[in-house]
Design a protein around this motif. Structure first.
Motif, mmCIF file in Angstrom:
data_model
loop_
_atom_site.group_PDB
_atom_site.id
_atom_site.type_symbol
_atom_site.label_atom_id
_atom_site.label_comp_id
_atom_site.label_asym_id
_atom_site.label_seq_id
_atom_site.Cartn_x
_atom_site.Cartn_y
_atom_site.Cartn_z
ATOM 1 N N LEU A 40 0.776 -0.631 0.399
ATOM 2 C CA LEU A 40 0.044 -0.763 -0.188
ATOM 3 C C LEU A 40 1.372 1.210 -0.026
ATOM 4 O O LEU A 40 2.146 1.151 0.927
ATOM 5 N N ASP A 45 -5.591 3.701 0.010
ATOM 6 C CA ASP A 45 -4.844 2.107 -1.202
ATOM 7 C C ASP A 45 -5.545 0.975 0.047
ATOM 8 O O ASP A 45 -5.656 1.160 0.705
ATOM 9 N N ARG A 47 -5.193 -3.592 -0.743
ATOM 10 C CA ARG A 47 -5.055 -4.499 -1.731
ATOM 11 C C ARG A 47 -5.966 -5.591 -1.399
ATOM 12 O O ARG A 47 -6.907 -5.759 -0.658
ATOM 13 N N GLU A 89 -6.093 -5.959 2.373
ATOM 14 C CA GLU A 89 -5.683 -4.915 3.770
ATOM 15 C C GLU A 89 -6.055 -3.543 3.103
ATOM 16 O O GLU A 89 -6.345 -3.010 1.943
ATOM 17 N N TYR A 143 -2.373 -10.407 -6.288
ATOM 18 C CA TYR A 143 -2.728 -9.368 -5.302
ATOM 19 C C TYR A 143 -2.467 -7.993 -6.857
ATOM 20 O O TYR A 143 -2.038 -8.333 -7.111
ATOM 21 N N TYR A 144 -3.494 -7.228 -5.803
ATOM 22 C CA TYR A 144 -3.695 -6.441 -7.164
ATOM 23 C C TYR A 144 -3.765 -4.958 -6.239
ATOM 24 O O TYR A 144 -4.818 -5.083 -5.368
ATOM 25 N N THR A 145 -3.311 -3.897 -6.344
ATOM 26 C CA THR A 145 -3.542 -2.761 -5.155
ATOM 27 C C THR A 145 -4.141 -1.882 -6.029
ATOM 28 O O THR A 145 -3.557 -1.235 -7.161
ATOM 29 N N THR A 146 -4.776 -1.186 -5.563
ATOM 30 C CA THR A 146 -5.683 0.027 -5.789
ATOM 31 C C THR A 146 -6.389 0.923 -5.073
ATOM 32 O O THR A 146 -6.142 0.628 -3.921
#
Length: 377
Positions: A40, A45, A47, A89, A143-146
């Protein structure tokens, strides 16, 4: 093992974990990589552990050609942008989602500060970070963080496959929004692929009086008739020696007569990008009507501009989505007004992602929507 040692082991396990990803290195060159788990970077953010990802034509286009317009592959990117998953997360400022919640991911995060963003047309923001659009990574990873506000909680009656297909529904919502589709209108949609089918279904959900789907494939047209269209039309083959443009105008007149359209439909939504469909669509639209170009094919086409001018047509382009499209798409699916599960024809495991892309590339009439499962927890 003592409680103290157990606690110490938790961050070590997380640090040791990798982020399995499907990466495009160059044209027709894709590999699986174990990348670092994305951290993050901002209090807003989140996850997400990706659960399902649909394959879009743009993903295949980058894989096969390395570019779409001004977006050119110059460094490796993770593919995929139609995804859903579970939040694992959250940043310190996040309030709209929580760990363990299932979400649909809107894949483009704009700058939020430019005039386009402030007006609600954030699809036009020049600084949008859009998944799987060079140079930005996509969602075909574990996983993808946005950003949290671009994650939409799924109602209990929606599963994660439906969550992944919120993205193409949102595209169709935007196209119909641009076309100002209203109750009691007649709407013609060129193309019975995923976006065309969804434009038909959204138009019916908005109480359009008559929705007509057009495709050169009889099987696709038959599917459309059972999915969202009141009527379907498969154009006859052009007679040998007949001029293309003249024939496309003739096809438009055939449609007007066959479906009792009078001067033409109120709205035409073009979702193929094929020159023949574009020309036919312009000749078809009634005076003062609306024509929306959503399909992207050749960079340049022969366009009946005199007809468009004389008929005072409202001509618009459509790209991605604007404010309100994603929540509307979630509601349309959750309410049962659009059954996106019908579109899924093929499902693949993550390790078979390249096989899934190859199937989409082949363009078989029997293949409508392909879904790739996420990396298991």
């Amino acid at each position: 093992m003592s409680k103290k040692l157990l606690l110490l082991n938790i961050p070590l396990r997380i640090m040791a974990e990798t982020n399995r990803s499907f990466v495009l290195h160059a044209i027709k060159d894709v590999v699986f990589e174990d990348r670092p788990v994305p951290a993050l970077k901002d209090p807003w953010d989140v996850r997400v552990h990706i659960a399902q990802t649909g394959i879009c034509g743009s993903d295949v286009h980058y894989w096969q050609r390395g570019r779409i317009g001004d977006f050119i592959l110059k460094s490796p990117i993770v593919l995929g942008h139609e995804s859903s998953g579970t939040v694992v997360e959250v940043g310190s400022a996040v309030k709209n989602v929580k760990v363990g919640e299932r979400v649909a991911i809107e894949p483009g995060v704009p700058c939020r500060h430019c005039d386009f963003c402030r007006s609600g047309s954030y699809n036009l923001c020049p600084d949008t970070i859009f998944a799987a659009t060079p140079p930005h990574d996509g969602t075909l990873s574990k996983y993808y963080t946005t950003q949290a506000d671009y994650c939409y909680p799924l109602p209990e009656n929606m599963d994660l496959e439906e969550g992944a297909l919120v993205e193409p529904v949102a595209v169709a919502v935007q196209i119909t929004k641009v076309g100002k589709v209203k109750p009691n209108q007649t709407v013609v949609v060129f193309g019975c692929g995923p976006i065309g089918l969804l434009c038909q279904a959204v138009s019916k959900a908005y109480s359009a009086k008559k929705v007509i789907g057009v495709d050169i494939s009889q099987s696709r047209a038959d599917f459309a008739h059972n999915f969202g269209a009141d009527h379907v039309f498969v154009p006859p083959a052009r007679p040998e020696g007949k001029d293309d443009t003249a024939w496309n105008e003739e096809v438009a007149n055939l449609m007007k007569e066959k479906f009792n359209l009078g001067e033409g439909p109120d709205v035409v939504l073009e979702a193929t990008g094929a020159q023949a469909c574009i020309q036919t669509g312009i000749y078809l639209t009634k005076r003062g009507g609306t024509y929306v170009q959503a399909g992207m094919g050749s960079e340049n086409v022969v366009f009946p501009i005199t007809t468009a001018c004389i008929r005072d047509l409202h001509i618009r382009g459509s790209i991605r989505y604007t404010a309100g499209c994603y929540p509307t798409a979630v509601d349309l699916i959750a309410s049962g007004k659009i059954d996106v599960k019908q579109l899924i024809t093929n499902r693949f495991k993550f390790e078979d992602a390249e096989e899934a892309f190859e199937l989409v590339r082949q363009g078989k009439q029997s293949v409508i929507k392909v879904i790739i499962q996420g990396v298991p927890a």
